[in-house]
Design an enzyme around this catalytic site. Structure first.
Site, short mmCIF file in Angstrom:
data_model
loop_
_atom_site.label_atom_id
_atom_site.label_comp_id
_atom_site.label_asym_id
_atom_site.label_seq_id
_atom_site.Cartn_x
_atom_site.Cartn_y
_atom_site.Cartn_z
N TYR A 42 -50.75 16.24 7.19
CA TYR A 42 -51.74 15.26 7.65
C TYR A 42 -53.10 15.95 7.83
CZ TYR A 42 -47.77 12.20 8.58
OH TYR A 42 -46.65 11.42 8.44
N CYS A 54 -46.95 8.00 0.39
CA CYS A 54 -47.19 8.52 1.73
C CYS A 54 -46.04 9.41 2.20
CB CYS A 54 -47.48 7.40 2.72
SG CYS A 54 -46.25 6.11 2.77
N HIS A 55 -44.88 9.32 1.53
CA HIS A 55 -43.77 10.20 1.89
C HIS A 55 -44.09 11.66 1.55
CE1 HIS A 55 -42.91 9.06 -2.31
NE2 HIS A 55 -42.34 10.25 -2.41
N GLU A 71 -37.48 13.93 -5.43
CA GLU A 71 -38.56 14.32 -6.33
C GLU A 71 -38.45 15.78 -6.77
OE1 GLU A 71 -42.04 11.19 -5.05
OE2 GLU A 71 -42.35 13.30 -4.62
#
Length: 176
Positions: free
Chosen positions: A114, A145-146, A173
């Site tokens: 963040y 956003c993950h 991923e």
């Protein structure tokens, strides 16, 4: 009567739903346990504003087919290249759009904190505000956003089931 459509795609992860507006894609959900919940999340995710008209019903059919194929492939087979889908940003503050634009460019399998996203948008003290922008992200998976994590772990995604989904998406991923 508002001009909109809500569609779903089922995969082994659950059911994703998306909703169109005349201005483009209005919302796409993370996988939900069932179709009813996916439709409820898509219908209630954002208060509809329908003043812009850039995406015709014909466009939505072709774009919807592309989005359906991408979501199913992404969640089942690891196809990463996203279709060019017009997103309806109506009502989003400039800061949120800037954050989501940065996050949309994080490659699959990579993460940012963040704080790193806050620095990238020019406000290094705005890590919590970045979290607020990501919480408001109506374009799940398209704007990943993950891929934004706390400095000491996954963070974000309210609640344990959602946090587990974030961890599962990140692992998926990396391993495909």
């Amino acid at each position: 009567m508002p001009d909109h459509d809500i569609y779903t795609v089922r995969c082994s992860w659950g059911v994703c739903a998306w909703r169109w507006s005349p201005g483009g894609l209005w919302v796409v959900t993370l996988p939900q346990p069932n179709e009813k919940l996916a439709l409820e999340v898509a219908a209630g995710a954002r208060k509809p504003v329908w003043e812009t008209r850039t995406c015709t019903p014909v466009d939505r059919v072709a774009l919807g087919e592309a989005l359906h194929a991408w979501l199913q492939a992404y969640l089942e087979g690891g196809w990463w290249e996203q279709p060019a889908i017009p997103l309806n940003w109506t009502g989003f503050p400039p800061f949120y759009r800037e954050v989501l634009s940065v996050v949309g460019k994080i490659p699959p399998g990579q993460v940012r904190t963040y704080g790193a996203v806050a620095r990238q948008v020019g406000n290094p003290r705005a890590a919590r505000a970045v979290g607020g922008a990501l919480k408001a992200n109506p374009f799940a998976l398209l704007i990943p956003c993950h891929r934004v994590v706390a400095k000491d772990g996954p963070g974000g995604f309210a609640g344990k089931p959602a946090s587990q989904l974030k961890e599962k998406l990140l692992a998926w991923e990396v391993t495909g």
